[in-house]
Design a protein around this motif. Structure first.
Motif, PDB file in Angstrom:
ATOM      1  N   THR A   1      -6.947  -0.661   3.848  1.00 39.88           N
ATOM      2  CA  THR A   1      -6.344  -0.400   2.545  1.00 39.88           C
ATOM      3  C   THR A   1      -5.938   1.063   2.462  1.00 39.88           C
ATOM      4  N   THR A   2      -4.983   1.335   1.579  1.00 40.91           N
ATOM      5  CA  THR A   2      -4.603   2.726   1.313  1.00 40.91           C
ATOM      6  C   THR A   2      -5.150   3.204  -0.026  1.00 40.91           C
TER       7      THR A   2
ATOM      8  N   GLY B   1      -3.677   8.209  -6.100  1.00 33.77           N
ATOM      9  CA  GLY B   1      -4.617   7.101  -6.009  1.00 33.77           C
ATOM     10  C   GLY B   1      -4.531   6.360  -4.692  1.00 33.77           C
ATOM     11  N   ASN B   2      -3.578   6.732  -3.832  1.00 36.48           N
ATOM     12  CA  ASN B   2      -3.433   6.062  -2.535  1.00 36.48           C
ATOM     13  C   ASN B   2      -3.093   7.092  -1.467  1.00 36.48           C
ATOM     14  N   LEU B   3      -3.327   6.731  -0.235  1.00 34.29           N
ATOM     15  CA  LEU B   3      -3.158   7.649   0.882  1.00 34.29           C
ATOM     16  C   LEU B   3      -1.709   8.050   1.093  1.00 34.29           C
TER      17      LEU B   3
ATOM     18  N   GLY C   1       0.783  -1.229   0.000  1.00 32.97           N
ATOM     19  CA  GLY C   1       0.000   0.000   0.000  1.00 32.97           C
ATOM     20  C   GLY C   1       0.809   1.270   0.000  1.00 32.97           C
ATOM     21  N   VAL C   2       2.127   1.158  -0.094  1.00 34.16           N
ATOM     22  CA  VAL C   2       3.023   2.317  -0.087  1.00 34.16           C
ATOM     23  C   VAL C   2       3.667   2.441  -1.463  1.00 34.16           C
ATOM     24  N   GLY C   3       3.440   3.545  -2.127  1.00 41.05           N
ATOM     25  CA  GLY C   3       4.018   3.736  -3.447  1.00 41.05           C
ATOM     26  C   GLY C   3       3.289   4.803  -4.218  1.00 41.05           C
TER      27      GLY C   3
ATOM     28  N   LEU D   1      -6.004   6.716  10.383  1.00 44.83           N
ATOM     29  CA  LEU D   1      -7.271   6.107  10.802  1.00 44.83           C
ATOM     30  C   LEU D   1      -8.004   5.488   9.629  1.00 44.83           C
ATOM     31  N   LEU D   2      -7.938   6.127   8.468  1.00 40.12           N
ATOM     32  CA  LEU D   2      -8.586   5.564   7.281  1.00 40.12           C
ATOM     33  C   LEU D   2      -7.936   4.245   6.878  1.00 40.12           C
TER      34      LEU D   2
END
Length: 516
Positions: A187-188, A127-129, A67-69, A180-181
């Motif tokens: 998921t991120t 597209g991701n946190l 989820g990191v990228g 928190l999300l």
């Protein structure tokens, strides 16, 4: 094709880093690199827009793991803001190359401006946190460097200090919110989070997340009383003020729009945002009318516009808030870049003759006529069945056109002026409804419609209409009461921004920042 939205940021990072590591000579060809990169990135965004039209919203696969990228979200929000930021950025970079010619640190300036613009583009297409948070923080860092282009100026140091403190609070709130999300939804991926929230899923702490997102938006978009740095940006070169409208100061609105489905889970938070945004808009707009310096007036106007944008989000009118960001970015960036020539043009004009002053009766007739225009436009456009939040927002438009019509209804005004102001008001009203319809149509399925208005929202709408109505009446009748001694005192207080900046200065201290 979904990776296309990552290309604009990559190109600007490449040319920006190159200018910082290898400063270009004066008028060197490499100084054209940022505007060329921005133009190529704009073409890539147009290609992504075609993909959206043909295939619908999508998110690119994650370049990374766990989820990191990096990933790009293609939907109406990212495309519209990507096009806006790319176009305004290209114009500002082109302007900067000419306006800063001869500056010793022009290459440094162009490099940091390119990097800041790249971070904004990475933010609006995230597209991701993880990418969203990193880009959010990086935008603030880049703006801080640009604010200190003249590091020896105490005003620049003070503005940068205020921006750093404001950014620290906003970034901290966002970091906790996305944590928190990610924990609550497992998921991120932003699209998956929004879909789950739309379906009523999510942790019980979702209202806390919404509150933190609201705090981040308020501090990022410089609502009162966090506005101090915004009104002191004039210590930096003019292109910095224009660049801020390319997704920097309006990033708070983007955040609320991007997480619209999450915000709907906390109606109380939305109501508070509407109240804060409405009050901040009224105060900032009043202060803006008293400023003698054109750039300071524009800065206060930006504060008012950003506040109104938050009001729109608080009323859950997210498509209209998105439209507001695009329109405001274009016209306010132009206003800053053309401020010098505008002042020169006004100075060369001959002074007009006596101005026709409308009486109280003329103002009242103008309000009634504007209301009739608004009702007719509602009926003709078929938008009369819109949610009450949208109807209430349109009522504020009535107050704006009423001020215009009142000038034509003054006893000393010629009839051609009346017909001209009335037709202009009708055109503005019809244009508003056309854009309203277009924004709703383009964002359908991506941005949620406002929920049924509960008693709290009805109260907020009534207070908002009453506040803006009173302000419009006061503005239209100002010539009738402006000579009163109390009005002179009020003007002094407004010219000083109600001393809110002085209060902030005392709270954070006046110690200048170190040069750097």
């Amino acid at each position: 094709m979904s990776y296309l939205l990552l290309l604009p940021a990559a190109l600007l990072i490449a040319v920006g880093t190159d200018l910082l590591l290898r400063p270009a000579e004066r008028a060197g060809a490499r100084l054209r690199g940022p505007e060329l990169a921005s133009l190529l990135g704009l073409l890539a965004t147009v290609s992504a827009a075609v993909t959206l039209a043909l295939s619908g919203p999508t998110t690119s696969p994650l370049i990374g793991m766990a989820g990191v990228g990096l990933s790009a979200r293609i939907d109406i929000v990212s495309i519209s803001l990507g096009l806006t930021v790319g176009f305004v950025g290209w114009v500002v970079l082109r302007f900067s190359r000419v306006a800063l010619d001869g500056e010793a640190r022009q290459s440094w300036f162009m490099g940091w401006m390119s990097l800041t613009l790249a971070c904004v583009l990475a933010l609006v297409v995230a597209g991701n946190l993880f990418q969203l948070v990193i880009a959010w923080i990086a935008v603030g860092t880049g703006l801080h460097r640009l604010l200190l282009f003249y590091p020896e100026r105490p005003g620049a140091q003070r503005a940068a200090r205020k921006k750093s403190l404001s950014g620290l609070v906003g970034s901290g709130a966002l970091l906790v919110a996305v944590s928190l999300l990610a924990y609550g939804f497992g998921t991120t991926d932003i699209a998956r989070i929004l879909e789950a929230a739309r379906n009523g899923q999510g942790p019980q702490t979702l209202w806390v997340v919404a509150g933190l997102l609201g705090v981040a938006a308020v501090f990022k978009s410089a609502l009162i009383p966090t506005h101090g740095w915004l009104t002191e940006v004039m210590e930096a070169p003019t292109p910095v003020s224009a660049l801020m409208h390319a997704g920097v100061v309006n990033a708070g609105g983007f955040l609320l729009i991007r997480f619209a489905d999450v915000m709907l889970a906390a109606p109380g938070v939305l109501a508070v945002l509407a109240l804060v945004g409405g009050l901040s808009a009224l105060i900032a707009a009043a202060v803006a009318t008293t400023q003698s310096a054109v750039k300071t007036s524009l800065a206060w106007s930006t504060c008012a516009q950003m506040s109104f944008m938050v009001l729109q989000c608080g009323l859950a009118l997210f498509p209209l808030a998105l439209l507001h960001i695009v329109a405001h970015s274009l016209y306010k960036a132009h206003a800053f870049l053309s401020s010098g020539s505008a002042v020169a043009a006004v100075a060369q004009q001959r002074r007009p003759g006596p101005v026709a002053v409308p009486g109280a009766g003329a103002v009242l007739r103008a309000f009634l006529l504007s209301l009739a225009i608004y009702g007719g436009a509602l009926a003709l456009s078929g938008l009369w069945h819109e949610p009450p939040q949208a109807i209430a927002l349109g009522a504020i438009l009535v107050f704006g056109v009423a001020y215009l019509i009142a000038q034509g209804l003054a006893e000393a005004a010629p009839w051609p002026l009346f017909w001209r102001t009335t037709l202009m008001s009708l055109g503005a009203t019809l244009g508003y409804f056309a854009l309203h319809w277009g924004a709703n149509a383009l964002s359908a399925g991506t941005l949620p419609p406002p929920p049924p208005a509960d008693p709290l929202i009805w109260l907020v709408m009534l207070l908002t209409i009453a506040g803006f109505g009173l302000a419009a009446w006061a503005q239209a009748t100002f010539p009738l009461w402006g000579s009163h001694p109390a009005a002179a005192g009020l003007r002094v207080h407004l010219m000083n921004g109600l001393y809110l900046n002085a209060l902030t200065d005392r709270l954070i201290g006046q110690t200048p920042l170190k040069k750097g």
